[in-house]
Structure formats: structure tokens, C-alpha cells
Design a protein around this motif. Sequence first.
Motif, PDB file in Angstrom:
ATOM      1  N   LYS A 223      39.469  52.142  52.540  1.00  0.00           N
ATOM      2  CA  LYS A 223      39.512  51.630  53.556  1.00  0.00           C
ATOM      3  C   LYS A 223      39.003  50.002  52.641  1.00  0.00           C
ATOM      4  O   LYS A 223      39.518  48.813  53.090  1.00  0.00           O
ATOM      5  CB  LYS A 223      39.317  52.066  54.755  1.00  0.00           C
ATOM      6  N   GLU A 224      37.863  49.877  52.166  1.00  0.00           N
ATOM      7  CA  GLU A 224      37.187  49.097  51.916  1.00  0.00           C
ATOM      8  C   GLU A 224      38.073  48.756  50.621  1.00  0.00           C
ATOM      9  O   GLU A 224      37.288  47.077  50.284  1.00  0.00           O
ATOM     10  CB  GLU A 224      35.449  49.411  51.416  1.00  0.00           C
ATOM     11  N   LEU A 225      38.332  48.935  49.196  1.00  0.00           N
ATOM     12  CA  LEU A 225      39.082  48.356  48.386  1.00  0.00           C
ATOM     13  C   LEU A 225      39.777  47.840  48.391  1.00  0.00           C
ATOM     14  O   LEU A 225      40.924  47.746  49.581  1.00  0.00           O
ATOM     15  CB  LEU A 225      38.561  49.972  47.822  1.00  0.00           C
ATOM     16  N   LYS A 226      39.246  46.339  47.368  1.00  0.00           N
ATOM     17  CA  LYS A 226      41.134  45.476  47.461  1.00  0.00           C
ATOM     18  C   LYS A 226      40.852  45.468  45.502  1.00  0.00           C
ATOM     19  O   LYS A 226      40.211  45.100  45.450  1.00  0.00           O
ATOM     20  CB  LYS A 226      40.065  44.027  47.829  1.00  0.00           C
ATOM     21  N   TYR A 227      41.771  46.479  45.286  1.00  0.00           N
ATOM     22  CA  TYR A 227      42.762  45.742  44.411  1.00  0.00           C
ATOM     23  C   TYR A 227      42.180  44.681  43.830  1.00  0.00           C
ATOM     24  O   TYR A 227      43.113  43.409  44.494  1.00  0.00           O
ATOM     25  CB  TYR A 227      44.204  46.367  44.230  1.00  0.00           C
ATOM     26  N   PRO A 228      41.644  44.568  42.916  1.00  0.00           N
ATOM     27  CA  PRO A 228      41.648  42.625  42.059  1.00  0.00           C
ATOM     28  C   PRO A 228      42.843  42.389  42.128  1.00  0.00           C
ATOM     29  O   PRO A 228      44.004  43.078  40.470  1.00  0.00           O
ATOM     30  CB  PRO A 228      40.215  42.923  40.891  1.00  0.00           C
ATOM     31  N   LYS A 229      43.274  41.738  42.001  1.00  0.00           N
ATOM     32  CA  LYS A 229      44.193  40.543  41.919  1.00  0.00           C
ATOM     33  C   LYS A 229      44.747  39.994  40.139  1.00  0.00           C
ATOM     34  O   LYS A 229      45.776  40.295  39.058  1.00  0.00           O
ATOM     35  CB  LYS A 229      44.505  39.328  41.546  1.00  0.00           C
ATOM     36  N   GLU A 230      43.430  39.717  39.645  1.00  0.00           N
ATOM     37  CA  GLU A 230      43.576  39.930  38.133  1.00  0.00           C
ATOM     38  C   GLU A 230      44.152  41.227  37.239  1.00  0.00           C
ATOM     39  O   GLU A 230      44.795  41.851  36.757  1.00  0.00           O
ATOM     40  CB  GLU A 230      42.584  39.516  37.694  1.00  0.00           C
ATOM     41  N   ALA A 231      43.098  42.169  38.449  1.00  0.00           N
ATOM     42  CA  ALA A 231      43.363  43.993  37.458  1.00  0.00           C
ATOM     43  C   ALA A 231      44.865  44.105  37.327  1.00  0.00           C
ATOM     44  O   ALA A 231      45.887  45.057  37.172  1.00  0.00           O
ATOM     45  CB  ALA A 231      42.571  44.464  37.831  1.00  0.00           C
ATOM     46  N   GLU A 232      45.045  43.906  38.540  1.00  0.00           N
ATOM     47  CA  GLU A 232      46.950  44.105  39.705  1.00  0.00           C
ATOM     48  C   GLU A 232      47.905  43.346  38.620  1.00  0.00           C
ATOM     49  O   GLU A 232      48.835  44.155  37.745  1.00  0.00           O
ATOM     50  CB  GLU A 232      46.790  43.821  40.995  1.00  0.00           C
ATOM     51  N   ASN A 233      47.671  42.420  38.400  1.00  0.00           N
ATOM     52  CA  ASN A 233      48.613  41.384  37.699  1.00  0.00           C
ATOM     53  C   ASN A 233      48.633  41.378  35.929  1.00  0.00           C
ATOM     54  O   ASN A 233      49.469  41.759  35.342  1.00  0.00           O
ATOM     55  CB  ASN A 233      48.421  40.154  37.239  1.00  0.00           C
ATOM     56  N   LYS A 234      47.660  42.162  35.247  1.00  0.00           N
ATOM     57  CA  LYS A 234      47.084  42.778  33.990  1.00  0.00           C
ATOM     58  C   LYS A 234      47.399  44.361  34.015  1.00  0.00           C
ATOM     59  O   LYS A 234      47.523  44.899  32.615  1.00  0.00           O
ATOM     60  CB  LYS A 234      46.333  42.809  32.935  1.00  0.00           C
ATOM     61  N   GLY A 235      48.068  45.045  35.257  1.00  0.00           N
ATOM     62  CA  GLY A 235      48.621  46.701  34.432  1.00  0.00           C
ATOM     63  C   GLY A 235      47.354  47.078  35.288  1.00  0.00           C
ATOM     64  O   GLY A 235      47.078  48.199  34.087  1.00  0.00           O
ATOM     65  N   ILE A 236      45.965  46.561  34.929  1.00  0.00           N
ATOM     66  CA  ILE A 236      44.846  47.792  34.753  1.00  0.00           C
ATOM     67  C   ILE A 236      44.160  49.117  35.954  1.00  0.00           C
ATOM     68  O   ILE A 236      44.947  48.485  36.665  1.00  0.00           O
ATOM     69  CB  ILE A 236      42.937  46.992  34.684  1.00  0.00           C
ATOM     70  N   GLN A 237      44.503  49.729  35.336  1.00  0.00           N
ATOM     71  CA  GLN A 237      44.359  50.778  36.717  1.00  0.00           C
ATOM     72  C   GLN A 237      43.145  52.032  35.695  1.00  0.00           C
ATOM     73  O   GLN A 237      42.459  51.803  34.388  1.00  0.00           O
ATOM     74  CB  GLN A 237      45.286  51.549  36.883  1.00  0.00           C
ATOM     75  N   GLY A 238      42.140  52.753  35.892  1.00  0.00           N
ATOM     76  CA  GLY A 238      41.718  54.202  36.412  1.00  0.00           C
ATOM     77  C   GLY A 238      40.767  54.181  36.678  1.00  0.00           C
ATOM     78  O   GLY A 238      40.350  53.824  38.044  1.00  0.00           O
ATOM     79  N   ARG A 239      39.661  54.914  36.541  1.00  0.00           N
ATOM     80  CA  ARG A 239      39.031  55.170  37.238  1.00  0.00           C
ATOM     81  C   ARG A 239      37.502  55.758  36.991  1.00  0.00           C
ATOM     82  O   ARG A 239      36.823  55.317  36.173  1.00  0.00           O
ATOM     83  CB  ARG A 239      38.863  57.890  37.213  1.00  0.00           C
ATOM     84  N   VAL A 240      36.650  54.277  37.872  1.00  0.00           N
ATOM     85  CA  VAL A 240      35.613  54.047  37.641  1.00  0.00           C
ATOM     86  C   VAL A 240      34.651  54.374  38.514  1.00  0.00           C
ATOM     87  O   VAL A 240      34.787  55.527  39.709  1.00  0.00           O
ATOM     88  CB  VAL A 240      35.612  52.645  38.449  1.00  0.00           C
ATOM     89  N   TYR A 241      33.023  55.113  37.715  1.00  0.00           N
ATOM     90  CA  TYR A 241      32.158  56.403  38.132  1.00  0.00           C
ATOM     91  C   TYR A 241      31.094  55.098  38.103  1.00  0.00           C
ATOM     92  O   TYR A 241      30.405  54.711  37.718  1.00  0.00           O
ATOM     93  CB  TYR A 241      31.465  57.042  37.061  1.00  0.00           C
TER      94      TYR A 241
END
Length: 164
Positions: free
Chosen positions: A85-103
Motif C-alpha cells: 500500500k505504501e510503496l510508490k514505484y519511483p518514476k525514474e526507475a519506472e522510466n528506465k525499466g529498473i526492477q528487482g528485490r531490495v532487502y
Amino acid sequence: MMSKRNTLKSKVILPLLAIGTLICSSIIFACNKEEDTTQTELTSDREDQVENLSTYNATEKIHYIADEMPQYPGGEEALRQFIAKELKYPKEAENKGIQGRVYVSFVVASDGFVRDVKIARSVDPTLDLEALRVVESLPQWTPGKIGGENANVSFTVPINFVLN
């Protein structure tokens, strides 16, 4: 006959020396790493104490396993829902197609509040910052217990960033 001695030496003695050296290096590194981490935690903890005037004591031991592990209000599923609910995908990462799992690792202090939030495994700085922001906003937990007493317990959560 000389070649047999060299063969014995190269097949038995040298690997044993190498293994011994690795073990000694690992022990020395682990001891040094623990001291460095303690110093960093003490500095960070003191800052938290001054800012929050909390009961969290920087000199108290941080445990990785407890008799009763810390509990998020509502359990694991509620924790996942809060993060989603709280997570907002950063626009910069979205535009660059960056995804993954952060620990993200943190300490659930003996008062139940989340402290010492750090990235344990990074994907990208933009995703890391968002993961830190969400974990820092977690509400008070039920603290972990050791021997019936509240204790500081380390906790790590994975946060998945996936583009649709």
C-alpha cells in the motif's frame, strides 16, 4: 623420485596451507567486521536517541534470533499489505525499466519501534531510497523477547519492485 615429492607436496600440503590461510583470514575479517559494525551502530543509535528520545539503548545487544521474534501488528500478511500500500514505484526507475528485490534490514528495538534501517542488498539507488522510506514508516511492532524480557532484534524484509 623427486617428482613424487613435488606431487605429494603440491597435492596435499599446499591445499592444506591454502585452506588454513583462508580460515584464518575469515576469522580475522569477521572480528574486524564486527568491531566496525558495532562502531557504526553505536554512532547511528546515538543519533536516533537524541532525535527520538527513545528508550532504545545503543549499548544493548542486538539479537538475530529470539525466543519470541518481533511481530508486526496483524502478522506477516499485514506487513506485506502495508508495504504494498505504501510503496510508490519511483518514476525514474519506472522510466528506465529498473526492477528487482531490495532487502532492507532493521532493528525492532525493545520498545517495538523500528531503528537502524539499512539496505542489506541493493538494486538501484532510486529503489533503495523508496524501500528505506517505506520501512522507516512502519508502525510500532510487538518487540521480540529473550528470557521473557523485551530485546532488540534484527529483522530483514525483501521488497519487490516489479513493473507491469
